[in-house]
Design an enzyme around this catalytic site. Structure first.
Site, short mmCIF file in Angstrom:
data_model
loop_
_atom_site.label_atom_id
_atom_site.label_comp_id
_atom_site.label_asym_id
_atom_site.label_seq_id
_atom_site.Cartn_x
_atom_site.Cartn_y
_atom_site.Cartn_z
N GLY A 46 48.83 50.81 16.21
CA GLY A 46 48.34 52.11 16.64
C GLY A 46 49.42 52.98 17.25
O GLY A 46 49.50 54.18 16.96
N ASP A 56 56.95 43.43 13.50
CA ASP A 56 55.52 43.16 13.61
C ASP A 56 55.21 41.90 12.81
O ASP A 56 55.77 41.72 11.72
CB ASP A 56 54.69 44.33 13.08
CG ASP A 56 53.25 44.33 13.60
OD1 ASP A 56 52.55 43.33 13.35
OD2 ASP A 56 52.85 45.31 14.24
N SER A 108 40.23 47.39 9.37
CA SER A 108 39.85 47.90 10.69
C SER A 108 41.01 48.59 11.40
O SER A 108 40.81 49.23 12.43
CB SER A 108 39.32 46.76 11.56
OG SER A 108 40.34 45.82 11.86
N ASN A 109 42.24 48.47 10.87
CA ASN A 109 43.40 49.13 11.47
C ASN A 109 43.49 50.61 11.11
O ASN A 109 44.06 51.41 11.85
CB ASN A 109 44.70 48.47 11.02
CG ASN A 109 44.82 47.00 11.34
OD1 ASN A 109 45.41 46.26 10.57
ND2 ASN A 109 44.26 46.57 12.46
N LEU A 110 42.97 50.97 9.95
CA LEU A 110 43.35 52.23 9.33
C LEU A 110 42.86 53.47 10.07
O LEU A 110 43.42 54.55 9.88
CB LEU A 110 42.85 52.27 7.88
CG LEU A 110 43.40 51.16 6.96
CD1 LEU A 110 42.96 51.40 5.53
CD2 LEU A 110 44.92 51.07 7.04
N ARG A 122 43.33 54.23 13.03
CA ARG A 122 44.33 54.64 14.02
C ARG A 122 45.75 54.34 13.58
O ARG A 122 46.70 54.97 14.06
CB ARG A 122 44.06 53.94 15.37
CG ARG A 122 44.27 52.43 15.34
CD ARG A 122 43.66 51.73 16.54
NE ARG A 122 43.95 50.29 16.55
CZ ARG A 122 43.34 49.40 15.78
NH1 ARG A 122 42.39 49.78 14.93
NH2 ARG A 122 43.65 48.12 15.85
N LYS A 156 52.65 44.48 8.15
CA LYS A 156 52.72 45.84 8.68
C LYS A 156 54.14 46.37 8.73
O LYS A 156 54.38 47.57 8.48
CB LYS A 156 52.10 45.89 10.08
CG LYS A 156 50.59 45.75 10.09
CD LYS A 156 50.05 45.86 11.51
CE LYS A 156 48.54 45.69 11.54
NZ LYS A 156 48.00 45.74 12.91
N ASP A 210 50.89 44.97 21.84
CA ASP A 210 49.52 44.94 22.39
C ASP A 210 49.25 43.70 23.22
O ASP A 210 48.09 43.34 23.43
CB ASP A 210 48.50 45.03 21.25
CG ASP A 210 48.62 43.87 20.27
OD1 ASP A 210 49.51 43.01 20.44
OD2 ASP A 210 47.81 43.81 19.32
N CYS A 235 42.06 46.21 21.89
CA CYS A 235 41.33 47.32 21.27
C CYS A 235 40.14 46.81 20.48
O CYS A 235 39.11 47.49 20.37
CB CYS A 235 42.27 48.12 20.36
SG CYS A 235 43.47 49.13 21.25
N CYS A 250 34.61 34.33 17.21
CA CYS A 250 34.54 35.78 17.37
C CYS A 250 35.40 36.40 16.28
O CYS A 250 35.58 35.79 15.22
CB CYS A 250 34.99 36.19 18.77
SG CYS A 250 36.69 35.73 19.16
#
Length: 388
Positions: A57, A78, A85-87, A89, A102, A146, A204, A351
């Site tokens: 992000g 990275d 689900s990244n796209l 941001r 990435k 992060d 996040c 999860c």
């Protein structure tokens, strides 16, 4: 930390490189026209070498704007892959790079923008073993990571090498930016001597983030790099910028070195690391995706059937879950304990990535000793399961 006060001017970090060829003069004409940049400032930018930690992000706008403004050399670090689900941001990536590293996806975006920029993707996680090697040879570090382990590693490597760090972070509706330059203002450990607990600083994925917030903070971080490189303006040295997205307001807090803090002389564990791992699931409390598939295959053949408990939120569960699992959100587990879970000889918590299930296991562990059956969590979570 106190009220706002502008920082003093600082010398340019980078010496100007050779004269720019006509095509680069044309490309950067709008910047060169600025009196405080000019041709010499643009030559400094072109000669700069920047290490960007994280292509998510914050790293996305940092990499895009540094490349666009003409930074001549970028190293992008990275260890993650592009996920759908990244796209919302991480706009440097796209659907055409889903599943790809990435760092490599970001490097290709730089090449599309300006193929003359030297860009080195590093598909690795920052560690005590590689951080000093990564930092060497760069003028500035941008820390858009992060996790706190990486932040403390980068901070210590900065203090050892003298390379300044532009640091940023986002959480829910707020963002923070500062510059930590050894010998000039506060160090990251002066401002954050101890990492917060997991409940105080969720990821996040757990806390959520509006896609524009990392864009705002990442752009401010990129600006800090350009101020340092050119020696113009007042970079956030000795100051911490706090941006509130909900109210569109900002405030700047003063920071100062802690005279009692021992300066980093070598790379060591970050503060609170023992505390952070004390309640972590051990090997006997963890199952990886491959082992869980074997358990489920055995159950299909007539063996014991495990109880799979998804501790994510209902909307996450509805978007995709392990076959046959039941949804018991983490807040329910923390509030009601073992009574919230179905009975079973083998209970596996999971999860999205493994963080919340580990937290649930740690909360359930004390009372589970009085209950028959085995309690484990799925390492890597649903993401790891999907990757196979």
């Amino acid at each position: 930390m106190n009220a706002e006060r502008p920082s003093a001017g600082f010398p340019p970090l980078v010496e100007p490189g050779p004269e720019l060829p006509p095509e680069l003069v044309e490309r950067y004409r709008r910047q060169i026209t600025l009196p405080h940049i000019g041709a010499v400032g643009q030559r400094r930018i072109r000669s700069a070498s920047v290490l960007v930690i994280g292509a998510g992000g914050l790293g996305s706008p940092v990499v895009h704007y540094l490349a666009g403004c003409g930074v001549g050399s970028l190293t992008i670090v990275d260890d993650d892959a592009v996920d759908l689900s990244n796209l919302h941001r991480q706009v440097i990536h796209g659907v055409d790079t889903l599943g790809e590293p990435k760092a490599e996806s970001a490097a290709r975006a730089v090449a599309r923008l300006d193929p003359s920029i030297r860009v080195q993707p590093v598909n690795a996680r920052v560690s005590a073993e590689n951080v000093l090697d990564l930092v060497q040879g760069h003028d500035v570090i941008v820390d858009g990571s992060d996790n706190f382990a990486t932040r403390y590693l980068v901070a210590d490597a900065s203090e050892i090498t003298g390379v300044p760090v532009v640091w940023g972070a986002v959480l829910r509706r707020s963002g923070h930016v500062s510059v930590f330059w050894p010998g000039r203002g506060a160090h990251y450990r002066d401002v954050f001597p101890e990492p917060p607990g997991p409940a105080e600083a969720p990821s996040c994925a757990q806390a959520g983030v509006l896609g524009t917030l990392p864009g705002v903070i990442g752009t401010v971080m990129a600006t800090q790099v350009l101020l340092l490189v050119t020696g113009t303006g007042s970079p956030l040295i000795g100051r911490l910028l706090v941006w509130d997205e909900a109210t569109s307001t900002s405030r700047t807090l003063l920071t100062a070195p802690d005279p009692t803090r021992t300066r980093a002389a070598e790379i060591g564990p970050f503060p609170g690391s023992a505390l952070c791992t004390a309640g972590a699931p051990g090997p006997q409390e963890t199952v990886d995706p491959a082992a869980l598939r074997e358990i489920l295959d055995a159950a299909a053949a007539g063996g014991p059937v495990p109880v799979l408990v998804d501790v994510r939120e209902p909307w996450e569960f509805a978007a995709g879950a392990l076959p046959g699992s039941v949804n018991v959100p983490l807040h329910t587990v923390l509030e009601h304990g073992v009574g919230a879970l179905p009975a079973g000889d083998e209970v596996v918590l999971y999860c999205q990535g493994g963080v919340r299930s580990a937290q649930a296991l740690a909360a359930l562990r004390p009372a589970w000793t009085d209950r028959e059956g085995r309690l484990r969590h799925l390492a890597g979570g649903y993401d790891g399961w999907q990757r196979g």
